[in-house]
Design a protein around this motif. Sequence first.
Motif, PDB file in Angstrom:
ATOM      1  N   THR A  58       0.829  -1.205   0.000  1.00 51.03           N
ATOM      2  CA  THR A  58       0.000   0.000   0.000  1.00 51.03           C
ATOM      3  C   THR A  58       0.859   1.248   0.000  1.00 51.03           C
ATOM      4  O   THR A  58       0.567   2.240  -0.688  1.00 51.03           O
ATOM      5  CB  THR A  58      -0.919  -0.017   1.232  1.00 51.03           C
ATOM      6  N   ASP A  59       1.933   1.209   0.771  1.00 52.22           N
ATOM      7  CA  ASP A  59       2.833   2.351   0.831  1.00 52.22           C
ATOM      8  C   ASP A  59       3.464   2.622  -0.529  1.00 52.22           C
ATOM      9  O   ASP A  59       3.588   3.785  -0.961  1.00 52.22           O
ATOM     10  CB  ASP A  59       3.912   2.095   1.877  1.00 52.22           C
ATOM     11  N   ARG A  60       3.845   1.563  -1.239  1.00 49.09           N
ATOM     12  CA  ARG A  60       4.456   1.751  -2.557  1.00 49.09           C
ATOM     13  C   ARG A  60       3.459   2.347  -3.552  1.00 49.09           C
ATOM     14  O   ARG A  60       3.803   3.225  -4.343  1.00 49.09           O
ATOM     15  CB  ARG A  60       4.989   0.407  -3.068  1.00 49.09           C
ATOM     16  N   ARG A  61       2.219   1.851  -3.494  1.00 49.14           N
ATOM     17  CA  ARG A  61       1.205   2.415  -4.384  1.00 49.14           C
ATOM     18  C   ARG A  61       0.921   3.870  -4.046  1.00 49.14           C
ATOM     19  O   ARG A  61       0.715   4.711  -4.926  1.00 49.14           O
ATOM     20  CB  ARG A  61      -0.068   1.583  -4.268  1.00 49.14           C
ATOM     21  N   LEU A  62       0.928   4.152  -2.750  1.00 47.35           N
ATOM     22  CA  LEU A  62       0.681   5.530  -2.323  1.00 47.35           C
ATOM     23  C   LEU A  62       1.798   6.454  -2.797  1.00 47.35           C
ATOM     24  O   LEU A  62       1.544   7.557  -3.320  1.00 47.35           O
ATOM     25  CB  LEU A  62       0.557   5.571  -0.802  1.00 47.35           C
ATOM     26  N   MET A  63       3.027   6.012  -2.630  1.00 48.54           N
ATOM     27  CA  MET A  63       4.156   6.832  -3.063  1.00 48.54           C
ATOM     28  C   MET A  63       4.168   7.012  -4.567  1.00 48.54           C
ATOM     29  O   MET A  63       4.567   8.076  -5.090  1.00 48.54           O
ATOM     30  CB  MET A  63       5.469   6.187  -2.598  1.00 48.54           C
ATOM     31  N   LEU A  64       3.734   5.984  -5.302  1.00 45.69           N
ATOM     32  CA  LEU A  64       3.654   6.113  -6.756  1.00 45.69           C
ATOM     33  C   LEU A  64       2.644   7.186  -7.154  1.00 45.69           C
ATOM     34  O   LEU A  64       2.913   8.024  -8.040  1.00 45.69           O
ATOM     35  CB  LEU A  64       3.266   4.766  -7.373  1.00 45.69           C
ATOM     36  N   LEU A  65       1.495   7.194  -6.489  1.00 50.47           N
ATOM     37  CA  LEU A  65       0.468   8.183  -6.802  1.00 50.47           C
ATOM     38  C   LEU A  65       0.947   9.590  -6.445  1.00 50.47           C
ATOM     39  O   LEU A  65       0.767  10.551  -7.222  1.00 50.47           O
ATOM     40  CB  LEU A  65      -0.813   7.857  -6.039  1.00 50.47           C
ATOM     41  N   VAL A  66       1.570   9.728  -5.270  1.00 54.47           N
ATOM     42  CA  VAL A  66       2.108  11.033  -4.884  1.00 54.47           C
ATOM     43  C   VAL A  66       3.179  11.478  -5.876  1.00 54.47           C
ATOM     44  O   VAL A  66       3.243  12.658  -6.274  1.00 54.47           O
ATOM     45  CB  VAL A  66       2.674  10.962  -3.453  1.00 54.47           C
ATOM     46  N   GLY A  67       4.014  10.532  -6.287  1.00 51.71           N
ATOM     47  CA  GLY A  67       5.056  10.888  -7.252  1.00 51.71           C
ATOM     48  C   GLY A  67       4.487  11.381  -8.564  1.00 51.71           C
ATOM     49  O   GLY A  67       5.014  12.344  -9.169  1.00 51.71           O
ATOM     50  N   LEU A  68       3.444  10.760  -9.057  1.00 48.98           N
ATOM     51  CA  LEU A  68       2.823  11.216 -10.307  1.00 48.98           C
ATOM     52  C   LEU A  68       2.292  12.642 -10.171  1.00 48.98           C
ATOM     53  O   LEU A  68       2.444  13.469 -11.087  1.00 48.98           O
ATOM     54  CB  LEU A  68       1.690  10.260 -10.688  1.00 48.98           C
ATOM     55  N   VAL A  69       1.673  12.923  -9.014  1.00 45.91           N
ATOM     56  CA  VAL A  69       1.152  14.277  -8.796  1.00 45.91           C
ATOM     57  C   VAL A  69       2.295  15.290  -8.756  1.00 45.91           C
ATOM     58  O   VAL A  69       2.210  16.386  -9.353  1.00 45.91           O
ATOM     59  CB  VAL A  69       0.323  14.317  -7.487  1.00 45.91           C
ATOM     60  N   VAL A  70       3.368  14.950  -8.063  1.00 44.69           N
ATOM     61  CA  VAL A  70       4.512  15.871  -7.961  1.00 44.69           C
ATOM     62  C   VAL A  70       5.150  16.092  -9.321  1.00 44.69           C
ATOM     63  O   VAL A  70       5.537  17.226  -9.678  1.00 44.69           O
ATOM     64  CB  VAL A  70       5.513  15.324  -6.937  1.00 44.69           C
ATOM     65  N   VAL A  71       5.290  15.031 -10.106  1.00 49.57           N
ATOM     66  CA  VAL A  71       5.888  15.181 -11.440  1.00 49.57           C
ATOM     67  C   VAL A  71       5.035  16.094 -12.321  1.00 49.57           C
ATOM     68  O   VAL A  71       5.549  16.997 -13.020  1.00 49.57           O
ATOM     69  CB  VAL A  71       6.064  13.802 -12.090  1.00 49.57           C
ATOM     70  N   LEU A  72       3.711  15.875 -12.295  1.00 52.55           N
ATOM     71  CA  LEU A  72       2.822  16.727 -13.088  1.00 52.55           C
ATOM     72  C   LEU A  72       2.921  18.185 -12.637  1.00 52.55           C
ATOM     73  O   LEU A  72       2.980  19.114 -13.464  1.00 52.55           O
ATOM     74  CB  LEU A  72       1.384  16.222 -12.957  1.00 52.55           C
ATOM     75  N   ALA A  73       2.942  18.383 -11.332  1.00 47.11           N
ATOM     76  CA  ALA A  73       3.061  19.757 -10.812  1.00 47.11           C
ATOM     77  C   ALA A  73       4.399  20.378 -11.187  1.00 47.11           C
ATOM     78  O   ALA A  73       4.479  21.588 -11.490  1.00 47.11           O
ATOM     79  CB  ALA A  73       2.883  19.737  -9.307  1.00 47.11           C
ATOM     80  N   SER A  74       5.461  19.574 -11.187  1.00 48.26           N
ATOM     81  CA  SER A  74       6.777  20.102 -11.556  1.00 48.26           C
ATOM     82  C   SER A  74       6.792  20.580 -12.994  1.00 48.26           C
ATOM     83  O   SER A  74       7.381  21.627 -13.316  1.00 48.26           O
ATOM     84  CB  SER A  74       7.844  19.016 -11.356  1.00 48.26           C
ATOM     85  N   VAL A  75       6.157  19.833 -13.869  1.00 47.22           N
ATOM     86  CA  VAL A  75       6.070  20.255 -15.276  1.00 47.22           C
ATOM     87  C   VAL A  75       5.340  21.594 -15.377  1.00 47.22           C
ATOM     88  O   VAL A  75       5.746  22.497 -16.137  1.00 47.22           O
ATOM     89  CB  VAL A  75       5.370  19.159 -16.105  1.00 47.22           C
ATOM     90  N   ILE A  76       4.247  21.700 -14.610  1.00 44.78           N
ATOM     91  CA  ILE A  76       3.470  22.942 -14.653  1.00 44.78           C
ATOM     92  C   ILE A  76       4.299  24.111 -14.116  1.00 44.78           C
ATOM     93  O   ILE A  76       4.292  25.220 -14.692  1.00 44.78           O
ATOM     94  CB  ILE A  76       2.178  22.786 -13.838  1.00 44.78           C
ATOM     95  N   VAL A  77       5.038  23.891 -13.030  1.00 46.75           N
ATOM     96  CA  VAL A  77       5.859  24.968 -12.458  1.00 46.75           C
ATOM     97  C   VAL A  77       6.957  25.402 -13.420  1.00 46.75           C
ATOM     98  O   VAL A  77       7.213  26.600 -13.618  1.00 46.75           O
ATOM     99  CB  VAL A  77       6.454  24.509 -11.112  1.00 46.75           C
ATOM    100  N   VAL A  78       7.629  24.426 -14.019  1.00 41.72           N
ATOM    101  CA  VAL A  78       8.693  24.759 -14.979  1.00 41.72           C
ATOM    102  C   VAL A  78       8.123  25.529 -16.153  1.00 41.72           C
ATOM    103  O   VAL A  78       8.719  26.506 -16.660  1.00 41.72           O
ATOM    104  CB  VAL A  78       9.403  23.477 -15.443  1.00 41.72           C
ATOM    105  N   THR A  79       6.930  25.116 -16.590  1.00 39.81           N
ATOM    106  CA  THR A  79       6.296  25.806 -17.713  1.00 39.81           C
ATOM    107  C   THR A  79       5.923  27.245 -17.337  1.00 39.81           C
ATOM    108  O   THR A  79       6.019  28.175 -18.170  1.00 39.81           O
ATOM    109  CB  THR A  79       5.044  25.028 -18.159  1.00 39.81           C
ATOM    110  N   ALA A  80       5.503  27.436 -16.101  1.00 41.86           N
ATOM    111  CA  ALA A  80       5.059  28.772 -15.675  1.00 41.86           C
ATOM    112  C   ALA A  80       6.214  29.665 -15.257  1.00 41.86           C
ATOM    113  O   ALA A  80       6.051  30.888 -15.166  1.00 41.86           O
ATOM    114  CB  ALA A  80       4.072  28.633 -14.518  1.00 41.86           C
TER     115      ALA A  80
END
Length: 839
Positions: A11-33
């Motif tokens: 469960t922890d690994r799945r949770l970290m994977l989901l958090v990681g996807l959100v952080v990666v998407l947000a990082s792309v948005i921040v770099v773009t902005a």
Amino acid sequence: MTLPPRRENETDRRLMLLVGLVVVLASVIVVTALRPALTSAAPASVNDAATLVMLAFMIAVGTLVKARVRIRSTTHSISWNETAIVIGVAIAPLPWVVLCTVVGIALASLRLSPVKVAFGVGKNVVVAWGAGTALAALNWTWPPSGGWRMVLPLAVAYLVAALLDDLLAIPVIALASGTKIARNFRSNLDLRLGGFAVRFLVAVCTLLILQASPRFLLAVPPLVLSLHLTYSARIRARTEQQAWQRLARATDALNVVDLDKVLTTAVTQAAELFSADEVEIELREGARTVRGGADGVIGYDGRVGEPTPIDGTVVPAALEGHDRTADVGVLRLRFRGPVRLSEREQYTLRTFASALCTAVRNAQAYAELARVADEHAYAASHDALTGLANRRQLLEQGTEQLGTRHADGVTALVLIDLNHFKEINDTLGHAAGDQVLVQVAERLRGAAQSDDLVARLGGDEFAVLLRGLPAPAVAAHRAEALLAALHEPIDLDGMRIGIEASGGIAAAPAAGGMPELLRRADVAMYQAKRAGQRISTYAPTRDTADLNRLTLGGELPRAVADHEFTVNFQPIVDLATGEITSAEALARWHHPTHGLIDPLRFLEAVERSGLLPAFAEAILDQALIAAKTWREAGFDVPVAVNVSPRSLLDARFPGSVLARLRAHDLPPDQLVLELTETLTLSQLDVVDRVLNRLRDEGVRLALDDFGTGYSSLSLLSRIPVHELKIDKSFVTAMENSAEAAAVIRSTLDLGRSLDLTVVAEGVESEPQRRALWQLGCAAGQGHLFARPMPAGMLLAALQRGAGGGPGLLAPPLHDAGAVIRLGRRSGGRGRDRLPHQPA
């Protein structure tokens, strides 16, 4: 929104994977902005810089102002940051808002773990990007051309922000708390929708105020604070209302009487009620432990496999009543992280534990009542000693079987009665008798088939219900197998006790039901006893329906006291000369109502009653009186009296017999005691002592019905008899059966070798008399010479004679002086009283 601690599992690994996807998407948005925020969209004035600071501050404050809700070990927060974000994307360029979101969320989350800060920043960056993109798609400009024209675009932007917030947060909450995603979406949906609407109106009002005059912004914080407090109060009220409703449902669900269901319900309901990751119930009675969660129970009675993986907060609650009595165990709530129950939750826990205590006590009491009821039901249908079915169960199952007999085949009943069982109880004690009954029950159970019902009816009587027989004749073969199982002696405290039994077979009657079937089997069993057979099958032609036997048994004490028992005598005659040698005493009952009753109808009852000594003494007295009378009349005729095997178990019996002989002034050799060959306890020392004393005093002993039992030779080697009496069944069949003639011939040879007198019973014709005499038999008894008669009539017959003088009851076979060349007669011991045989 807070996040649970990091867990090292799937469960922890799945949770970290989901958090990681959100952080990666947000990082792309921040770099773009980031690039436009530093170039084309960079702040151009002090007002622009102030706007950036204000936006970051609003987002930080909106993140800090929260309504908290606990789900299991995780506390989830409903904040105002999406309102600040929507206001920001409405009045400022999207790159500014993205960067302000990063700064504001980071400042508000300084005390949280890096993972939680990363997820909070990432999620809100995606929300800001989604809301800004929605406004850009609707050609949004600030300030809008009309005040109320901003409502629709803002509604779309706020809807996108709210959806993105739920879509990103709820899966993480579900994984962190171990709950279902759909359930989290539905949880407090009405309050969430109401909160969205309120926060949207706050955003619209704030933008309208900004458009009218920034001075009116001073009214926004009190408004927001009051709305927040109202919303938080509504959430708390709803939470408490739902908690009390769940408590009521949970306590209602515990109102079951099955302990397993009580524990299963308690585990699942407690996990739901207190948002616990795991619930454990430990009962003191039986050291029973139950563990599980909202999805069900994973272990009973401590058999839960590996130790619990829940390593965190444990909240125990004693399972006791409101009065702190009847502590039946403990309830433990386990949480994966640090949890502190509120005062309301603590009270709810105590209430639930008290209700569970009551439910457990009720279920245990019901289980005890059910156990007692089952024991009583078992005891009501089973024999306590042997564990077999009893009469009640036999009647019930037999009645049920007879109702379906046409479909299931033939139904039959075998009734088995142990012969001479009372001797075991009288000699060895009832404990030994119980051991014999238990072993007999085991043998019958082992010999019966799976469909058969073996029952003990009481005492030494057993029954076997045979079901589904292909034909009635099969019942006889099955009965033979049952009785054969009892043939081997029983080992009892170092002694081997032979067990003889009689069996009666009856097939299901057309009418009358189970009672009639039982009666017919009983009739057949007594027919077997009377005929000296092991097994008899019910025959309607021989069914006398003697239902008076029980009433006759009840009249025995009166009959003995009133001297209703009399004796008839059947003479024993020298086959060659026709002269009387002795007479057998046969008991009769002169009943005042039923007239003369045959001994076969009452001897069994006498032996089973406590009147045997008085009965035996009365018969012996009458026999000795007759012998004395004949002796005084000039006829020296010994009298033969049948002895019950039970009398031989009484060490006082020889003294009683000798006292009666002295009382009537008769020598001991004037009395012959006839013993039955079915004496099962002949190996017992008490029997040996009784018989040896009688023999040593001069009383003569005869073995009756020789050849019909199972241990003739072994009995003969133990019992010091003077005479053998050939059973009448062999005499009747000797003319047509070579086997019967061979038995008679071997018995006569045995008598000659042991120097014993041999008497043939049942001599009915002259050819039989002559054939027996030619085989070497010296004496006979039967209707050819005389039927049983009173002592006076026999004396008159002796005085009258039969053509040759007094004392003769039949003409001689040969004239006086005839020379007959035959082998030596079976005379032996006791032949001194027989007339001289021609040589």
